[in-house]
Design an enzyme around this catalytic site. Structure first.
Site: not given
Ligand SMILES: *Cc1c(COP(=O)(O)O)cnc(C)c1O
Length: 375
Positions: A52, A271
């Protein structure tokens, strides 16, 4: 203005234009190594590669190039990205982690043979009134305490019964997601609820993210869902480093020193003047700022690698620049290479100093940073 730009001697312009020295590399060998580590730890379970958010900022194309012959499946959220995966030749199952957003999505899901997660009662209705062209495999997701996505315990059995009775649905895999697999509460309290929901069925199950995959073998079930570990970060940096898990950094963000300042006691940096030298100091100005994706909230003291040596940032991060302490690095000067995170400067350490997680650093890499994928 346009006329003036157009009248510049273009050949000279291009010959003399040097790119800003910032640059990110994505290592395919590291992606492959990390997948092997995940597989080595997941027993008999199959593994979704979670890609994702453009493969956690690493680029979907690089992830597919590294894992096309290894992955059991790819998991993501965006229908367009899923279709791109199919069109790039991915034959494995593709899991849509948020399922369909509207009825029309189901036609595309069926056409491209995607597997939707069904996590809400409205999606059950949407699915059963879609007139699907074949028995679509789905994931049915339970909320066991994360309180993000998933059917409630009260909705679960009626939904499962309707889906199984409908004749329109293929294999159903039962799924939940852990809230604190990387933390103190662990997974047992959620597993107990999930086991109760799954009782009496023999359907396949999927629970584990990276943290659960590594810490709790009892969560492996039929399919694990590693994400962050595939990109070379520890899911629990306070407990165990990525290197100790055998993971290799995939994304390295590099730049250079483009300016040097000598400070006297009392001189401030950047800054807000929120860093003041208490002794004579030398600082290097690095061509990297928050517009490149470096976190603006990274405080003085955030680790940074200059010329192969670890030092710290000083003062506030600007849009295009930040400052590094060169006081103990007399050889460093204009042109010295810098690693912001990745090889030689673990992203987990930078993230921890900045009060965030490496997931956010990777996802925030700005489009203006040139990326090269290397083997
Ligand atoms: C993002 C996600 C994962 C992976 O999680 P990590 O902590 O990156 O291993 C697994 N399952 C779902 C439903 C997620 O949204």
């Amino acid at each position: 203005m346009q006329g003036r730009v157009a009248s510049l001697p273009t050949s000279l312009f291009f010959l003399s234009a040097m790119p800003r020295p910032i640059h990110a590399t994505i290592r395919l060998d590291a992606l492959r190594n990390n997948h092997d580590v995940a597989r080595g730890q997941s027993g008999a379970a199959r593994a979704w590669c979670v890609v994702k958010a453009n493969a956690y900022g690493h680029g979907l194309a690089a992830a597919v190039e590294a894992w096309h012959d290894k992955a059991d499946g790819f998991a993501l959220l965006d229908l367009d990205e899923a279709v791109r995966l199919r069109e790039s030749g991915v034959r494995q199952p593709i899991l849509l982690l948020e399922g369909p957003f509207e009825p029309a999505d189901l036609l595309a899901i069926a056409e491209h043979e995607l597997t939707p997660v069904i996590h809400h009662a409205d999606q059950v209705d949407m699915l059963l009134s879609a007139g699907l062209p074949y028995r679509l495999p789905i994931y049915l997701k339970a909320n066991t305490g994360m309180n993000r996505l998933g059917l409630t315990a009260a909705q679960w059995r009626p939904a499962l019964a309707r889906l199984q009775a409908s004749g329109q649905i293929g294999r159903i895999t039962l799924m939940t997601h852990f809230a604190d697999a990387d933390g103190a509460r662990g997974v047992a309290w959620q597993m107990e609820r999930f086991d109760a929901l799954c009782a009496g069925t023999s359907l396949p199950r999927s629970m584990a993210n990276s943290a659960a995959l590594l810490r709790y073998p009892e969560t492996h079930a039929n399919w694990v869902r590693p994400g962050i570990m595939l990109y070379g970060s520890s899911p629990f940096p306070a407990l165990k480093s990525a290197a100790d898990i055998g993971l290799m950094p995939v994304m390295t963000l590099r730049s250079q020193i483009i300016g040097v300042q000598d400070l006297q006691p009392g001189d401030a940096v950047g800054y807000g003047c929120n860093f003041t030298a208490d002794k004579p100091m030398r600082i290097g100005v690095v061509a990297c700022g928050y517009a490149d994706g470096y976190p603006r909230h990274a405080p003085t003291g955030t680790p940074i690698n200059v010329g192969g040596r670890m030092t710290r940032t000083v003062g506030r991060v600007s849009m295009d620049m930040l400052a590094a302490d060169l006081t103990d690095l007399p050889q460093a000067g204009v042109g010295t290479p810098v690693v912001l995170w990745g090889e030689g400067c673990p992203a987990d350490d930078v993230a921890t100093a900045a009060g965030t997680v490496s997931y956010e650093l990777f996802c925030a890499l700005a489009p203006r940073v040139p990326v090269s994928v290397v083997d």
